[in-house]
Motif scaffolding. Structure first.
Motif, PDB file in Angstrom:
ATOM      1  N   ARG A  14       5.202  -0.679   3.110  1.00 36.67           N
ATOM      2  CA  ARG A  14       5.963  -1.068   1.917  1.00 36.67           C
ATOM      3  C   ARG A  14       6.667   0.118   1.268  1.00 36.67           C
ATOM      4  O   ARG A  14       7.831   0.023   0.858  1.00 36.67           O
ATOM      5  CB  ARG A  14       5.016  -1.723   0.905  1.00 36.67           C
ATOM      6  CG  ARG A  14       5.696  -2.161  -0.378  1.00 36.67           C
ATOM      7  CD  ARG A  14       4.706  -2.810  -1.337  1.00 36.67           C
ATOM      8  NE  ARG A  14       5.352  -3.186  -2.575  1.00 36.67           N
ATOM      9  CZ  ARG A  14       5.564  -2.366  -3.609  1.00 36.67           C
ATOM     10  NH1 ARG A  14       5.159  -1.082  -3.512  1.00 36.67           N
ATOM     11  NH2 ARG A  14       6.169  -2.784  -4.705  1.00 36.67           N
ATOM     12  N   VAL A  20      10.729   0.168   0.552  1.00 38.26           N
ATOM     13  CA  VAL A  20      11.270   0.081  -0.805  1.00 38.26           C
ATOM     14  C   VAL A  20      12.051   1.340  -1.155  1.00 38.26           C
ATOM     15  O   VAL A  20      13.097   1.286  -1.822  1.00 38.26           O
ATOM     16  CB  VAL A  20      10.142  -0.167  -1.825  1.00 38.26           C
ATOM     17  CG1 VAL A  20      10.679  -0.109  -3.258  1.00 38.26           C
ATOM     18  CG2 VAL A  20       9.487  -1.522  -1.563  1.00 38.26           C
ATOM     19  N   THR A  21      11.562   2.497  -0.697  1.00 34.80           N
ATOM     20  CA  THR A  21      12.278   3.749  -0.969  1.00 34.80           C
ATOM     21  C   THR A  21      13.668   3.731  -0.353  1.00 34.80           C
ATOM     22  O   THR A  21      14.641   4.197  -0.962  1.00 34.80           O
ATOM     23  CB  THR A  21      11.474   4.944  -0.428  1.00 34.80           C
ATOM     24  OG1 THR A  21      10.194   4.969  -1.044  1.00 34.80           O
ATOM     25  CG2 THR A  21      12.208   6.246  -0.699  1.00 34.80           C
ATOM     26  N   ARG A  75      15.408  -2.896  -4.113  1.00 32.02           N
ATOM     27  CA  ARG A  75      15.017  -4.278  -4.373  1.00 32.02           C
ATOM     28  C   ARG A  75      15.093  -5.136  -3.108  1.00 32.02           C
ATOM     29  O   ARG A  75      14.268  -6.020  -2.895  1.00 32.02           O
ATOM     30  CB  ARG A  75      15.909  -4.879  -5.465  1.00 32.02           C
ATOM     31  CG  ARG A  75      15.494  -6.290  -5.860  1.00 32.02           C
ATOM     32  CD  ARG A  75      16.470  -6.901  -6.839  1.00 32.02           C
ATOM     33  NE  ARG A  75      16.133  -8.296  -7.121  1.00 32.02           N
ATOM     34  CZ  ARG A  75      17.003  -9.209  -7.464  1.00 32.02           C
ATOM     35  NH1 ARG A  75      18.284  -8.891  -7.561  1.00 32.02           N
ATOM     36  NH2 ARG A  75      16.633 -10.452  -7.711  1.00 32.02           N
ATOM     37  N   GLY A 127      14.496  -4.207  -0.067  1.00 34.63           N
ATOM     38  CA  GLY A 127      13.292  -3.929   0.706  1.00 34.63           C
ATOM     39  C   GLY A 127      12.069  -4.626   0.135  1.00 34.63           C
ATOM     40  O   GLY A 127      11.213  -5.124   0.891  1.00 34.63           O
ATOM     41  N   GLU A 128      11.992  -4.681  -1.204  1.00 33.94           N
ATOM     42  CA  GLU A 128      10.868  -5.373  -1.844  1.00 33.94           C
ATOM     43  C   GLU A 128      10.876  -6.862  -1.506  1.00 33.94           C
ATOM     44  O   GLU A 128       9.825  -7.474  -1.243  1.00 33.94           O
ATOM     45  CB  GLU A 128      10.937  -5.169  -3.362  1.00 33.94           C
ATOM     46  CG  GLU A 128       9.806  -5.807  -4.145  1.00 33.94           C
ATOM     47  CD  GLU A 128       8.479  -5.113  -3.898  1.00 33.94           C
ATOM     48  OE1 GLU A 128       7.476  -5.830  -3.786  1.00 33.94           O
ATOM     49  OE2 GLU A 128       8.459  -3.873  -3.819  1.00 33.94           O
ATOM     50  N   ILE A 129      12.067  -7.468  -1.509  1.00 36.54           N
ATOM     51  CA  ILE A 129      12.180  -8.899  -1.182  1.00 36.54           C
ATOM     52  C   ILE A 129      11.751  -9.154   0.257  1.00 36.54           C
ATOM     53  O   ILE A 129      10.984 -10.089   0.549  1.00 36.54           O
ATOM     54  CB  ILE A 129      13.628  -9.373  -1.420  1.00 36.54           C
ATOM     55  CG1 ILE A 129      13.960  -9.373  -2.919  1.00 36.54           C
ATOM     56  CG2 ILE A 129      13.855 -10.762  -0.829  1.00 36.54           C
ATOM     57  CD1 ILE A 129      15.405  -9.673  -3.237  1.00 36.54           C
ATOM     58  N   TRP A 171       9.769  -7.352   2.187  1.00 36.60           N
ATOM     59  CA  TRP A 171       8.322  -7.114   2.331  1.00 36.60           C
ATOM     60  C   TRP A 171       7.530  -8.309   1.787  1.00 36.60           C
ATOM     61  O   TRP A 171       6.568  -8.772   2.416  1.00 36.60           O
ATOM     62  CB  TRP A 171       7.935  -5.841   1.585  1.00 36.60           C
ATOM     63  CG  TRP A 171       6.456  -5.602   1.566  1.00 36.60           C
ATOM     64  CD1 TRP A 171       5.564  -5.990   0.594  1.00 36.60           C
ATOM     65  CD2 TRP A 171       5.674  -4.967   2.579  1.00 36.60           C
ATOM     66  NE1 TRP A 171       4.290  -5.617   0.923  1.00 36.60           N
ATOM     67  CE2 TRP A 171       4.321  -4.986   2.151  1.00 36.60           C
ATOM     68  CE3 TRP A 171       5.982  -4.367   3.798  1.00 36.60           C
ATOM     69  CZ2 TRP A 171       3.301  -4.445   2.898  1.00 36.60           C
ATOM     70  CZ3 TRP A 171       4.947  -3.824   4.546  1.00 36.60           C
ATOM     71  CH2 TRP A 171       3.626  -3.866   4.102  1.00 36.60           C
ATOM     72  N   THR A 172       7.918  -8.828   0.626  1.00 34.72           N
ATOM     73  CA  THR A 172       7.198  -9.947   0.016  1.00 34.72           C
ATOM     74  C   THR A 172       7.211 -11.175   0.920  1.00 34.72           C
ATOM     75  O   THR A 172       6.171 -11.812   1.149  1.00 34.72           O
ATOM     76  CB  THR A 172       7.831 -10.296  -1.344  1.00 34.72           C
ATOM     77  OG1 THR A 172       7.745  -9.162  -2.211  1.00 34.72           O
ATOM     78  CG2 THR A 172       7.130 -11.481  -1.993  1.00 34.72           C
TER      79      THR A 172
END
Length: 437
Positions: free
Chosen positions: A86, A90-91, A95, A97-99, A101-102
């Motif tokens: 993660r 994300v780095t 955002r 990348g966060e989506i 991963w989720t």
């Protein structure tokens, strides 16, 4: 569930149970009930672009970049993405990348409830009995403004365009629209309603506007908030600047006393000259379509002066006559003879935009009570030099010679130890149009 849906609707459906939006959709396609601890196995071999099936269209562009780049790096499935970790994901992609991963780990995204949006919100009230003066309906106006604010909060909208309308017993309807209004602030809305109604009252010369008859009482008042946006109104961190609020209230009060055109707001637009580049509208009125300042305005004045005179100052302009082909000089004004180059002659702009003389002397000829810029004295000549121009503008010849938009030509004149002047020839006369820094 499948049978119940078929019986009730006649449509086939697929049902599945799993943890997370992406896993639930995949389990429905396969008709599976997936335990929570088996979610990773279900999603492991799923192509990475499968996430687009559960994302709203508004997020497709956001995740488009990583979905295009990651397969080129060998990351083509959900399990491969999870293997990146993660933190690095994300780095690198924020955002987006966060989506990813989720969804790929069986999580859920926060979704916003769908709400039907309206183009405008309107509230109104009927006064019973009808009112003969504004002050007697202030309480009703306050209640109406609070109703509008409540409707905006209820719909999750904000609006900065407000229309106030009123109807009298005689059937007369009047309305006024402002831009840049916080429609969720009842105090601001009430002030605009009260001052506008009082201004209409004085304009008509009766207790309230309408037919003009003294018994034409106010029967109905309404508010319309338009140009709605989906962003909830929020106060500024330190509140609204007090100076801005006082200035706006003063402008609105002047309009209520002297009329809408008593306070004007300038807006820059495209144009050939400084005056046509300024479009003035009554304070608070939404600005209509303006000419684009971009592009080439052929023949336009190269730079606007720092000060543009509200009323151009009439002047006389003389100079040294320029030679014409054949060695002759331009004829002096009304003399019918060749002008001696030693003596000043009136400066004119020919039909092709050329000067008949090089400007050397300027004589202000103001009308009584007219303001004269610093360094100029009524009836006193001033030495000048030509610094720029002429800039000829074809203009609107059909509006007459005295129109400020009629055919005209501009010069920039220098003065010794004084700011330069922008002068214009219009209708056969010269005027000082503005003063440079």
């Amino acid at each position: 569930l499948v049978e119940a849906v078929v019986v009730a609707t006649g449509a086939e459906c697929q049902v599945g149970i799993a943890s997370g939006m992406l896993a639930a959709l995949e389990s429905a396609h396969r008709g599976l009930v997936v335990p929570a601890d088996a979610t990773a196995d279900l999603l492991a071999d799923l192509p990475l672009d499968s996430v687009l099936r559960v994302l709203p269209l508004a997020l497709h562009e956001l995740v488009g970049a990583p979905l295009e780049l990651l397969p080129q790096l060998g990351v083509r499935t959900c399990s491969a993405l999870v293997g990146l970790g993660r933190g690095p994901l994300v780095t690198r992609f924020g955002r987006a990348g966060e989506i990813l991963w989720t969804l790929c780990t069986g999580g859920d995204l926060a979704t916003r409830a769908m709400r039907r949006r309206e183009d405008r919100l309107e509230v109104s009230t009927v006064l019973d009995p009808p009112a003969l003066d504004v002050d007697s309906v202030v309480i009703g106006l306050r209640r109406l403004a609070e109703d509008l604010a409540a409707e905006l909060w209820r719909s999750g909208s904000r609006a900065e365009t407000l229309t106030v309308w009123m109807l009298t017993e005689s059937g007369q309807r009047r309305e006024r629209t402002w831009g840049g209004v916080d429609c969720a602030d009842p105090s601001e809305v009430v002030d605009r309603m009260r001052w506008q109604l009082r201004g209409w009252s004085q304009e008509r010369g009766s207790a309230l506007p309408g037919s003009g008859a003294p018994d034409s009482a106010l029967e109905q008042v309404g508010l319309v908030a338009s140009d709605l946006s989906g962003t909830m109104p929020s106060p500024r961190l330190w509140g609204r600047a007090e100076g801005d609020a006082r200035a706006e209230r003063s402008a609105l009060r002047l309009q209520s006393l002297l009329g809408e055109d008593s306070v004007l707001a300038p807006h820059l637009q495209g144009g050939h000259d400084p005056r046509s580049r300024v479009h003035e509208t009554p304070w608070g009125t939404p600005v209509g379509a303006l000419a684009s300042p971009e592009g080439e305005w052929e023949g336009g004045v190269d730079a606007a002066p720092a000060t543009l005179l509200s009323t151009p100052l009439p002047v006389h302009l003389w100079g040294e006559a320029l030679p014409v082909p054949g060695g002759a000089a331009h004829a002096g004004e009304g003399s019918g003879q060749g002008a001696d180059p030693v003596h000043p002659v009136p400066v004119r702009v020919g039909p092709r935009g050329d000067l008949t003389a090089t400007p050397t002397l300027l004589l202000p000829d103001p009308l009584p009570g007219m303001r004269v810029p610093e360094g100029l004295v009524a009836g006193g000549t001033v030495g000048v030099t030509l610094e720029g121009g002429p800039w000829a503008v074809l203009g609107r010849w059909w509006e007459g010679r005295e129109s400020q938009r009629a055919p005209r030509a501009y010069l920039r004149l220098g003065r010794e130890d004084a700011p330069q002047l922008l002068v214009v020839q219009r209708g056969g006369r010269w005027y000082v149009e503005g003063v440079y820094d």
